[in-house]
Design an enzyme around this catalytic site. Structure first.
Site, PDB file in Angstrom:
ATOM      1  N   ASP A 205      35.594  22.625  46.580  1.00 49.96           N
ATOM      2  CA  ASP A 205      36.447  23.507  47.374  1.00 49.96           C
ATOM      3  C   ASP A 205      37.839  23.693  46.788  1.00 49.96           C
ATOM      4  OD1 ASP A 205      37.758  21.142  47.866  1.00 49.96           O
ATOM      5  OD2 ASP A 205      37.813  21.378  50.039  1.00 49.96           O
ATOM      6  N   GLU A 460      30.099  13.308  46.219  1.00 52.83           N
ATOM      7  CA  GLU A 460      29.211  14.059  47.108  1.00 52.83           C
ATOM      8  C   GLU A 460      28.077  14.791  46.385  1.00 52.83           C
ATOM      9  OE1 GLU A 460      31.397  16.427  49.918  1.00 52.83           O
ATOM     10  OE2 GLU A 460      32.353  14.656  50.785  1.00 52.83           O
ATOM     11  N   TYR A 513      34.233  12.996  58.237  1.00 54.39           N
ATOM     12  CA  TYR A 513      35.210  13.866  58.923  1.00 54.39           C
ATOM     13  C   TYR A 513      34.870  14.004  60.404  1.00 54.39           C
ATOM     14  CZ  TYR A 513      37.128  14.944  54.366  1.00 54.39           C
ATOM     15  OH  TYR A 513      37.747  14.846  53.138  1.00 54.39           O
TER      16      TYR A 513
HETATM   17  C1  GCB Z   1      35.039  16.627  51.033  1.00 60.59           C
HETATM   18  C2  GCB Z   1      35.290  16.798  49.581  1.00 60.59           C
HETATM   19  C3  GCB Z   1      36.679  17.290  49.288  1.00 60.59           C
HETATM   20  C4  GCB Z   1      37.047  18.391  50.266  1.00 60.59           C
HETATM   21  C5  GCB Z   1      37.016  17.809  51.670  1.00 60.59           C
HETATM   22  C6  GCB Z   1      37.354  18.886  52.721  1.00 60.59           C
HETATM   23  O1  GCB Z   1      34.197  15.884  51.457  1.00 60.59           O
HETATM   24  O2  GCB Z   1      35.029  15.629  48.841  1.00 60.59           O
HETATM   25  O3  GCB Z   1      36.722  17.751  47.967  1.00 60.59           O
HETATM   26  O4  GCB Z   1      38.300  18.950  49.999  1.00 60.59           O
HETATM   27  O5  GCB Z   1      35.743  17.333  51.932  1.00 60.59           O
HETATM   28  O6  GCB Z   1      38.516  19.058  53.042  1.00 60.59           O
HETATM   29  O7  GCB Z   1      36.443  19.540  53.194  1.00 60.59           O
END
Ligand code: GCB
Length: 661
Positions: A205, A460, A513
């Site tokens: 991203d 990931e 998250y």
């Molecule tokens: C993740 C990724 C990271 C992203 C993050 C996000 O799991 O490892 O590269 O920026 O989530 O903010 O979605």
């Protein structure tokens, strides 16, 4: 042009050049350094830049641009090196360019560099992702993969006492077999898409910055020179002292004028921070004991009376004479720390003491410069890290610049050193070969770094795909072979492995998250979901568990009470709920080894509709100003430092401004 044809073309182009393996051989990647026997000249500055046609093979190779002057071929832009090219010009096509771009500049080589007793090397700290380099129209080297250094012997390509010309062709496209992976898509409906329209897809991203990102140097060596140094440290405690054990191995190149390579020998000295000799050896491969050794301790964890991040210097003389004074060989000096890192009984040990990671995921991401090395940003970032009380970070999601690791070595910030393998899928043979090559180059570059205490194979991957376990076992086994120091290895995952068979990892790092991507805004789930998750990973894989990412986005200046997603209040509240969950876990289980916030600072992402410009999960803005959350994180990290790191009894370590609160 279809993706397959394009990949074939790239292969043919590269094969048609004299394929030069200097960058991938093990040896020759020592950081350029001045010494009694070496000189260094920087080629950083403002180069000329010309983007080729987007999307395909471009005109440059067909028209032999490397034999011409770039400014005679089109309207060149001014381009700083090091920097990403994307945000420098006023041209949207340059920012979003996919395909080849060309860089060139002139430079002088002093007349006195021409002599039989000198070799000249050209070294790039990194160039993303595929670079081909010519000097005065002659092929010099190429490198694939970005993020890591490459070097070429250009002694015979240079004009001495004259102006020289360097050309670099750089391609930023990613394919299914590159690390990281990508896909190229060429929509062909001309009623909807213009000629040359190409879409580069990828499984990450962050903005796909490209350019010559790190310093470019010319450096000299004598004809016989030190080519590689490996240092592995250990220590033992006796009743009254710590004895440091420094194992070293020097590789050298013997020039053809030397009767036999064995005519060369090494004199090695270890010097302390006051430049005092504390150990010597007369061999190119040996072990030196240092009495009353000072260990390299991570930030805020040195025992009372000891310094953090103590660095020694290994001074190597390559000589064909036994007398240092009559020395006719080469000299190289390398800083190192005496310390160990191991996983024992589900605990991560640094210097045989439990280590709890409190830190961040980061990016090399700066306004205007993109991923370009910039000393102002480097120092500011590390000052901010020290201010928060963090003791570690992961080089998410690729190897960071050597100039950054110089700072972490010096400051005691522990590094989880990550390869650029992000979001991998497919797990074919070709991909595995590229991945092993990246790990070889990464370990080779960073094997002597005091601060690098764990390798991260990648972030990931689609690890539930059946071939993933076998694939990763191959990459992990190769990495263990490369790193003779045996640092622990992790893979950062967000899904399990098929059949619950994890590859042979030392630590499971998980990204989670809760209350952000799922149960959005419901921070009350965090203190249940985090412990449940950590325990279930441990139950499945019986490895220590690190939370390598968790975080919530916030737009600076946006507030709401009760808190609401995207506000600074929600980000703060979300982190506090995690802290409670982590504290519960830390009381309950020994295998929970750390917490790393995503992210240290806001960073650029591709253009998309669900993020306002970038990833806003930083506790600092992209300009490195603190959001509300930064103050809360700081309190926690300093408190953790006192609970876990400080071996001192009476001194409550706190910055003065915090003591007063
Ligand atoms: C993740 C990724 C990271 C992203 C993050 C996000 O799991 O490892 O590269 O920026 O989530 O903010 O979605």
């Amino acid at each position: 042009m279809g993706e397959k044809n394009w990949i074939r073309l790239l292969f043919l182009l590269v094969l048609s050049l004299e394929w030069h393996v200097s960058s991938v051989e093990c040896g020759g990647i020592l950081y350029p350094q001045e010494s009694e026997t070496r000189e260094v000249k920087s080629l950083d500055g403002i180069w000329q830049f010309l983007a080729d046609e987007a999307g395909g093979e471009g005109r440059g190779f067909k028209e032999n641009w490397h034999l011409k002057k770039l400014n005679e071929l089109g309207k060149v832009e001014l381009m700083p090196v090091p920097s990403s090219f994307n945000d420098i010009t006023q041209n949207k096509d340059v920012r979003d360019h996919i395909g080849w771009v060309w860089y060139a500049r002139t430079f002088w080589v002093p007349q006195n560099w021409r002599s039989d007793d000198r070799r000249v090397f050209l070294r790039f700290g990194s160039a993303n992702y595929h670079a081909v380099v010519w000097v005065n129209g002659n092929y010099a080297t190429n490198h694939t993969g970005g993020y890591l250094p490459f070097v070429a012997d250009v002694t015979k390509l240079l004009e001495y006492g004259k102006e020289n010309y360097i050309t670099v062709a750089l391609n930023n496209t990613l394919h299914y077999e590159t690390i990281p992976q990508g896909t190229l898509h060429y929509p062909s409906d001309r009623s909807r898409y213009p000629e040359g329209f190409v879409i580069q897809g990828y499984n990450f991203d962050y903005f796909n910055f490209a350019g010559i990102h790190r310093p470019v140097y010319l450096y000299t060596t004598p004809p016989s020179y030190i080519n590689d140094v490996t240092i592995i440290t250990d220590f033992k405690e006796t009743s009254n002292e710590t004895i440091g054990l420094v194992n070293f191995a020097i590789k050298y190149h013997a020039s053809s004028s030397i009767s036999s390579p064995s005519a060369l020998s090494c004199l090695v000295a270890i010097r302390d921070d006051k430049n005092r000799k504390v150990g010597v050896a007369q061999s190119c491969s040996d072990s030196i004991e240092i009495h009353n050794a000072k260990l390299w301790w991570p930030y805020l964890s040195a025992p009372v009376g000891e310094k953090e991040a103590f660095l020694y210097t290994l001074e190597v003389y390559l000589t064909n004479s036994e007398e240092e004074e009559q020395f006719e060989g080469d000299v190289y000096r390398l800083k190192f720390g005496i310390r160990t890192a191991q996983v024992v009984n589900d605990t991560f040990l640094v210097n045989k003491k439990p280590f709890y990671f409190r830190g961040f995921g980061r990016h090399e991401d700066y306004t205007l410069r993109g991923r370009g090395v910039d000393n102002v940003m480097l120092v500011k970032d590390h000052n901010l890290l020290l201010w928060t009380g963090a003791n570690s970070y992961r080089t998410s999601h690729y190897p960071y610049a050597e100039e950054i690791l110089d700072l972490t070595d010096r400051l005691g910030i522990v590094i989880i050193d990550e390869s650029p393998a992000i979001g991998l899928t497919g797990f074919g043979e070709e991909l595995c070969t590229s991945h092993i090559q990246v790990m070889r180059e990464l370990v080779h570059r960073d094997k002597n770094r005091a601060s690098v205490l764990m390798w991260s194979i990648g972030n990931e991957p689609k690890s539930l795909e059946a071939p993933a376990t076998n694939y990763f076992n191959k990459v992990i086994n190769a990495t263990r072979r490369f790193d003779k120091a045996g640092r622990p290895i992790t893979i950062v995952v967000n899904q399990g492995f098929s059949n619950h068979t994890a590859p042979d990892l030392d630590v499971v790092s998980i990204n989670r998250y809760f209350a952000w991507y799922g149960d959005t805004g419901r921070s009350e789930v965090i203190k249940l979901q985090i412990p449940t998750e950590v325990k279930s990973w441990y139950e499945s894989y019986k490895k220590p568990v690190l939370i390598s990412e968790y975080g919530a986005g916030s737009i600076v200046g946006m507030h709401q009470n009760p808190s609401f997603v995207w506000t600074e209040d929600y980000q703060t509240n979300y982190l506090i709920e995690h802290f409670k969950a982590f504290d519960e876990l830390r009381k309950e289980v020994p295998y929970f080894i750390g917490e790393m916030i995503w992210n240290f600072a806001d960073f650029a992402t591709p253009q998309e509709t669900f993020r306002p410009w970038g990833c806003m999960k930083g506790i600092f803005t992209r300009e490195r100003q603190p959001k509300q959350a930064a103050h809360v994180v700081r309190r926690r990290y300093w408190m953790l430092a006192n609970q876990t790191g400080a071996l001192c009894d009476d001194a409550w370590m706190m910055p003065t401004d915090m003591k007063q609160v």
